[in-house]
Design an enzyme around this catalytic site. Structure first.
Site, PDB file in Angstrom:
ATOM      1  N   ALA A   1     -11.490   4.971   2.224  1.00  0.00           N
ATOM      2  CA  ALA A   1     -12.907   4.633   2.050  1.00  0.00           C
ATOM      3  C   ALA A   1     -13.594   4.141   3.314  1.00  0.00           C
ATOM      4  O   ALA A   1     -14.721   3.666   3.254  1.00  0.00           O
ATOM      5  CB  ALA A   1     -13.032   3.592   0.947  1.00  0.00           C
TER       6      ALA A   1
ATOM      7  N   ASP B   1       0.843  -1.188   0.000  1.00  0.00           N
ATOM      8  CA  ASP B   1       0.000   0.000   0.000  1.00  0.00           C
ATOM      9  C   ASP B   1       0.892   1.257   0.000  1.00  0.00           C
ATOM     10  O   ASP B   1       1.791   1.380   0.841  1.00  0.00           O
ATOM     11  CB  ASP B   1      -0.866  -0.040   1.275  1.00  0.00           C
ATOM     12  CG  ASP B   1      -2.003   0.963   1.251  1.00  0.00           C
ATOM     13  OD1 ASP B   1      -2.444   1.350   0.157  1.00  0.00           O
ATOM     14  OD2 ASP B   1      -2.455   1.346   2.348  1.00  0.00           O
TER      15      ASP B   1
ATOM     16  N   ASP C   1       3.099   5.056  -5.338  1.00  0.00           N
ATOM     17  CA  ASP C   1       2.331   6.294  -5.158  1.00  0.00           C
ATOM     18  C   ASP C   1       3.233   7.502  -5.405  1.00  0.00           C
ATOM     19  O   ASP C   1       3.909   7.999  -4.506  1.00  0.00           O
ATOM     20  CB  ASP C   1       1.725   6.351  -3.752  1.00  0.00           C
ATOM     21  CG  ASP C   1       0.855   7.588  -3.566  1.00  0.00           C
ATOM     22  OD1 ASP C   1       0.773   8.407  -4.503  1.00  0.00           O
ATOM     23  OD2 ASP C   1       0.272   7.732  -2.476  1.00  0.00           O
TER      24      ASP C   1
ATOM     25  N   HIS D   1      -9.418   4.835  -2.386  1.00  0.00           N
ATOM     26  CA  HIS D   1      -8.665   4.910  -1.127  1.00  0.00           C
ATOM     27  C   HIS D   1      -9.458   5.740  -0.123  1.00  0.00           C
ATOM     28  O   HIS D   1     -10.411   6.435  -0.484  1.00  0.00           O
ATOM     29  CB  HIS D   1      -7.314   5.597  -1.360  1.00  0.00           C
ATOM     30  CG  HIS D   1      -6.286   4.692  -1.949  1.00  0.00           C
ATOM     31  ND1 HIS D   1      -5.159   4.309  -1.267  1.00  0.00           N
ATOM     32  CD2 HIS D   1      -6.218   4.077  -3.160  1.00  0.00           C
ATOM     33  CE1 HIS D   1      -4.438   3.511  -2.020  1.00  0.00           C
ATOM     34  NE2 HIS D   1      -5.050   3.355  -3.188  1.00  0.00           N
TER      35      HIS D   1
ATOM     36  N   GLY E   1      -7.908   8.177   7.005  1.00  0.00           N
ATOM     37  CA  GLY E   1      -8.102   8.447   8.424  1.00  0.00           C
ATOM     38  C   GLY E   1      -9.558   8.589   8.834  1.00  0.00           C
ATOM     39  O   GLY E   1     -10.477   8.265   8.060  1.00  0.00           O
TER      40      GLY E   1
ATOM     41  N   GLU F   1      -1.442   6.078  -8.381  1.00  0.00           N
ATOM     42  CA  GLU F   1      -2.477   7.054  -8.004  1.00  0.00           C
ATOM     43  C   GLU F   1      -2.323   8.346  -8.790  1.00  0.00           C
ATOM     44  O   GLU F   1      -1.213   8.819  -9.040  1.00  0.00           O
ATOM     45  CB  GLU F   1      -2.354   7.335  -6.497  1.00  0.00           C
ATOM     46  CG  GLU F   1      -3.383   8.315  -5.970  1.00  0.00           C
ATOM     47  CD  GLU F   1      -3.459   8.316  -4.438  1.00  0.00           C
ATOM     48  OE1 GLU F   1      -3.399   7.217  -3.837  1.00  0.00           O
ATOM     49  OE2 GLU F   1      -3.545   9.403  -3.861  1.00  0.00           O
TER      50      GLU F   1
ATOM     51  N   ASP G   1      -8.762   0.608   6.207  1.00  0.00           N
ATOM     52  CA  ASP G   1      -7.797   0.476   7.300  1.00  0.00           C
ATOM     53  C   ASP G   1      -8.395   1.066   8.580  1.00  0.00           C
ATOM     54  O   ASP G   1      -8.511   0.396   9.610  1.00  0.00           O
ATOM     55  CB  ASP G   1      -6.492   1.201   6.922  1.00  0.00           C
ATOM     56  CG  ASP G   1      -5.377   0.954   7.918  1.00  0.00           C
ATOM     57  OD1 ASP G   1      -5.624   0.295   8.934  1.00  0.00           O
ATOM     58  OD2 ASP G   1      -4.250   1.425   7.693  1.00  0.00           O
TER      59      ASP G   1
HETATM   60  P1  13P Z   1      -9.019   4.589   5.411  1.00  0.00           P
HETATM   61  O1  13P Z   1      -8.124   5.417   6.260  1.00  0.00           O
HETATM   62  O2  13P Z   1     -10.264   5.343   5.036  1.00  0.00           O
HETATM   63  O3  13P Z   1      -9.344   3.252   5.994  1.00  0.00           O
HETATM   64  O4  13P Z   1      -8.257   4.337   4.011  1.00  0.00           O
HETATM   65  C1  13P Z   1      -7.245   3.365   3.948  1.00  0.00           C
HETATM   66  C2  13P Z   1      -6.475   3.446   2.678  1.00  0.00           C
HETATM   67  O5  13P Z   1      -6.819   4.110   1.724  1.00  0.00           O
HETATM   68  C3  13P Z   1      -5.240   2.649   2.606  1.00  0.00           C
HETATM   69  O6  13P Z   1      -4.570   2.816   1.407  1.00  0.00           O
HETATM   70  O1  G3H Z   2      -3.152   4.762   3.541  1.00  0.00           O
HETATM   71  C1  G3H Z   2      -2.531   4.525   4.567  1.00  0.00           C
HETATM   72  C2  G3H Z   2      -2.884   3.345   5.361  1.00  0.00           C
HETATM   73  O2  G3H Z   2      -3.988   3.616   6.195  1.00  0.00           O
HETATM   74  C3  G3H Z   2      -1.692   2.795   6.106  1.00  0.00           C
HETATM   75  O3  G3H Z   2      -1.298   3.600   7.165  1.00  0.00           O
HETATM   76  O4  G3H Z   2       1.194   3.918   7.076  1.00  0.00           O
HETATM   77  O5  G3H Z   2      -0.063   3.972   9.255  1.00  0.00           O
HETATM   78  O6  G3H Z   2       0.268   1.822   8.035  1.00  0.00           O
HETATM   79  P1  G3H Z   2       0.116   3.331   7.931  1.00  0.00           P
HETATM   80 ZN    ZN Z   3      -4.635   4.799   0.651  1.00  0.00          ZN
END
Ligand code: 13P
Ligand code: G3H
Ligand code: ZN
Length: 308
Positions: free
Chosen positions: A212, A82, A104, A210, A181, A134, A255
């Site tokens: 979402a 990711d 990205d 993303h 977030g 992206e 996430d």
């Molecule tokens: P959220 O923070 O809305 O769960 O999005 C996660 C995300 O886009 C990870 O790439």
């Molecule tokens: O888009 C980001 C994801 O929510 C991952 O977050 O870098 O804290 O693991 P992180």
């Molecule tokens: Zn993302």
């Protein structure tokens, strides 16, 4: 089952008009939760790790757990990087056995984004690894006005068409008003749904949403009841998923909702069981709450039964 090719999974999702959930994972409980729910609902799933998740868990531990999980299930599971920041991140993941990587470079100008993405497409091609990139920046929109004019802007359909043609990538993450977030909207949630239709028409590839998470009220309320401070948190409404999928979104990233489920249930358990110090007991209700979020998303995205 070994890790599945996300290229094949996308082909089926595009033909069947549904979206595969991306669940971000950091540790054993999240991975077990995802595998158990995918098997239960016969759904394909994408597990994802950011570079900070890989750093936290350690690549060998992470892939060891993911491979162990795959051997327990009969449904297709892909492993995805990711928000890879550089081609070197993608290379490390391809070498470790990931079946999909995101590069990205959305903060770069269009030409540089194309150049960097192409580099990863070339690197991934021989191994059958899927590449996501992206275009546009994530951020909220209100009344058709971009809130933060410096940082947040939506994906331009004509640029998307050029980007897909010139890079040859498999999946495109687009900006239509979501953000990462727990604080996605200041007022009523608003997404640029027409843009999804337009971009799909011009690109005809898997589109990714993303940022979402739904930020469910019941999780916020529970967390806040037991001490969390999350004033003004707000996410994507359930109805928006169906609309986005019908317009061509084939992968939806979650996430924050898993984190909120974990946090609120750990808080509740500790507050209600002050004498318990067995981590397995503390984490059990949190894992169940994560699974419930995953079930709900799989159903909302139209993915249930699609991995049978
Ligand atoms: P959220 O923070 O809305 O769960 O999005 C996660 C995300 O886009 C990870 O790439
Ligand atoms: O888009 C980001 C994801 O929510 C991952 O977050 O870098 O804290 O693991 P992180
Ligand atoms: Zn993302």
């Amino acid at each position: 089952m070994p890790l599945a090719s996300l290229v094949d999974m996308y082909n089926k999702a595009i033909a069947g008009n549904y979206a595969i959930p991306q669940f971000n994972v950091n540790n054993l409980e999240f991975i077990q939760a995802a595998m158990e729910v995918a098997e239960e609902l016969k759904s394909p799933i994408i597990l994802a790790a950011s570079t900070s998740a890989i750093k936290y868990a350690g690549m060998n531990y992470l892939m060891g757990m993911v491979k162990a999980g795959c051997s327990e299930v009969s449904v297709p599971v892909a492993m995805h990087l990711d928000h890879g920041a550089a081609p070197a991140d993608a290379k490390a993941c391809i070498d470790a056995g990931f079946t999909s990587v995101m590069i990205d470079a959305s903060h770069e100008d269009l030409d540089n984004n194309i150049r960097i993405t192409k580099e990863v497409v070339v690197m991934a091609k021989d191994k059958g690894v899927c590449v996501e990139a992206e275009l546009g920046r994530l951020g909220g929109i209100e009344d058709e006005v971009v809130v933060d004019e410096k940082d947040a802007f939506l994906t331009d359909p004509a640029e998307a068409e050029r980007f897909v043609k010139e890079t040859g990538l498999h999946a495109l993450a687009i900006a239509v008003g979501t953000s990462h977030g727990a604080y996605k909207f200041k007022q009523t949630p608003k997404l640029a749904m027409d843009r999804i239709t337009e971009i799909k028409k011009l690109t005809n590839i898997a589109l990714v949403l993303h940022g979402a998470s739904g930020v469910p009220k019941e999780l916020l309320d529970l967390g806040i009841k037991y001490g969390a401070e999350l004033p003004g948190a707000m996410g994507v409404p359930d109805e928006a998923y169906k609309d986005a999928v019908s317009r061509g979104i084939n992968k939806i990233n979650i996430d924050t909702d898993l984190r909120l489920a974990f946090m609120s249930h750990v808080r509740q358990f500790l507050a209600e069981n002050p004498s318990v110090f067995d981590p397995r007991k503390i984490l059990k209700p949190a894992k169940e709450a994560i699974k419930e979020q995953m079930r709900s998303k799989i159903r909302l995205f139209g993915c249930e039964g699609k991995g049978a």
